[in-house]
Design a protein around this motif. Structure first.
Motif, short mmCIF file in Angstrom:
data_model
loop_
_atom_site.label_atom_id
_atom_site.label_comp_id
_atom_site.label_asym_id
_atom_site.label_seq_id
_atom_site.Cartn_x
_atom_site.Cartn_y
_atom_site.Cartn_z
N VAL A 16 0.83 -1.21 0.00
CA VAL A 16 0.00 0.00 0.00
C VAL A 16 0.86 1.25 0.00
O VAL A 16 1.99 1.26 0.50
N ARG A 17 0.29 2.30 -0.56
CA ARG A 17 0.89 3.63 -0.56
C ARG A 17 -0.13 4.60 0.03
O ARG A 17 -1.31 4.26 0.19
N THR A 18 0.30 5.83 0.32
CA THR A 18 -0.58 6.82 0.94
C THR A 18 -1.89 6.97 0.17
O THR A 18 -1.87 7.16 -1.05
N GLY A 19 -2.98 6.86 0.90
CA GLY A 19 -4.31 7.04 0.30
C GLY A 19 -4.96 5.74 -0.11
O GLY A 19 -6.19 5.69 -0.30
N ASP A 20 -4.19 4.68 -0.23
CA ASP A 20 -4.77 3.39 -0.61
C ASP A 20 -5.68 2.86 0.50
O ASP A 20 -5.36 3.00 1.69
N VAL A 21 -6.79 2.24 0.09
CA VAL A 21 -7.66 1.58 1.07
C VAL A 21 -6.98 0.28 1.48
O VAL A 21 -6.72 -0.59 0.65
N ALA A 22 -6.68 0.19 2.78
CA ALA A 22 -5.99 -1.01 3.29
C ALA A 22 -7.00 -2.07 3.68
O ALA A 22 -6.70 -3.27 3.65
N ALA A 23 -8.19 -1.65 4.06
CA ALA A 23 -9.28 -2.58 4.41
C ALA A 23 -10.54 -1.75 4.56
O ALA A 23 -10.48 -0.54 4.79
N ALA A 24 -11.71 -2.40 4.40
CA ALA A 24 -12.97 -1.68 4.56
C ALA A 24 -14.07 -2.66 4.93
O ALA A 24 -14.00 -3.84 4.60
N ALA A 25 -15.09 -2.16 5.61
CA ALA A 25 -16.32 -2.91 5.88
C ALA A 25 -17.47 -1.96 5.56
O ALA A 25 -17.24 -0.84 5.07
#
Ligand SMILES: [Zn+2]
Length: 322
Positions: free
Chosen positions: A151-160
């Motif tokens: 991941v880089r800055t701003g990337d979604v690392a996880a979501a629900a």
């Protein structure tokens, strides 16, 4: 500046404790001068969760995480950086849950040779015998860790359904250090790993640690206006901007002191440490030397100090003001 404390009476090692809506913390029993009371592993979410920094290779911590995750589905394992108190249990947790590891990348090769620690910073043998164990100079690196998802800055690392977690690259403590921001529509929380710690300043130790990058990453966090910062070691920080501004000021003071020392004729890392760290246990003088080198490297980059012997800044070089 004022640092925060975490009262040991307020937590139990290995117990999952809710410290904010959606956030549970399990503290590993690995207290030390780098880890404070121990590594805080965070479990974020409801039934679908992410785990931030699974922590050190300790059976007791592995069992505690196993118990805390019963009934949960682990969607991702987020790693702030690969020091041995943060990332090693990620391998076990992936095997256990099938969840991918997420991070900026593995530890990079050391960028330059920093030379040898100055002889005058060796502690006298007597002081080590008195206190027993020798103080380690730096946190050990988990070179095995390679994230499955980069991941880089701003990337979604996880979501629900009801929250999102994004990456924020914050080099300085290590070149791959990454914070993770949780937005649940109500509160903005930044999990800061070792980038911002409530109880202490962060170790910035060359060659992977970089003071100029660290300043820049602190300014990024100060400018975000999160509601709360949650570090790996120590309690949550409720007034992020004030606190991080304090950290920046504290570092600038130290930078000024290093520059003044060079201007006053302290031309080596050893002499600067002995001038600035008179009130510090001499067993901490070697780590202090690394920190002074980090400041000198930035001052050289800024054009305010030069390496008299030429070449890149090292622990065993001579410095002069410009
Ligand atoms: Zn660290």
């Amino acid at each position: 500046m004022e640092f925060l404390t975490l009262d040991p009476a307020t937590f139990t090692y290995g117990a999952a404790q809710e410290i904010a809506p959606l956030v549970r913390r399990v503290i590993a029993e690995n207290p030390s001068k780098f880890t404070y009371h121990g590594t805080g592993t965070y479990i974020v979410g409801g039934r679908d969760v992410v785990v931030i920094d699974p922590g050190p290779q300790l059976d007791s911590h592995r069992d505690a995480l196993h118990a805390a995750l019963v009934g949960c589905t682990v969607r991702a394992i987020l790693v702030t950086h690969c020091h041995a108190d943060h990332s090693p249990l990620a391998a076990w947790l992936t095997a256990e849950t099938g969840a991918p590891t997420v991070g900026f990348g593995p530890h990079l090769d050391d960028r330059w040779d920093i030379g040898d620690d100055p002889i005058e910073l060796e502690p006298e043998p007597a002081s080590e015998v008195e206190e027993g164990a020798e103080v380690k100079i730096e946190e050990s690196i988990d070179r095995e860790f390679v994230p499955a998802v980069v991941v880089r800055t701003g990337d979604v690392a996880a979501a629900a359904d009801d929250w999102t977690m994004r990456a924020l690259h914050t080099p300085g403590h290590t070149s791959n250090h990454t914070c993770y921001s949780l937005d649940d529509g109500v509160t903005r929380t930044l999990f800061t790993g070792d980038h911002v710690m409530g109880w202490s300043t962060t170790v910035v130790s060359p060659p992977d640690g970089d003071m100029a990058a660290y300043f820049e990453s602190l300014r990024v966090v100060a400018g975000r206006h999160d509601d709360v910062l949650i570090p790996t070691h120590g309690p949550p920080i409720a007034e992020p901007t004030t606190f991080v501004d304090g950290l920046i000021g504290h570092r600038l003071d130290r930078e000024r002191q290093v520059l003044e020392a060079v201007r006053d004729g302290c031309t080596t890392v050893g002499s600067i440490v002995l001038r600035l760290y008179t009130d510090v246990d001499q067993r901490l003088h070697k780590p202090a030397g690394r920190s002074v080198l980090a400041h000198l490297a930035k001052l050289v980059d800024d054009g305010r100090v030069v390496v008299v012997d030429g070449g890149p800044p090292r622990l065993d070089r001579t410095y002069a003001p410009t």
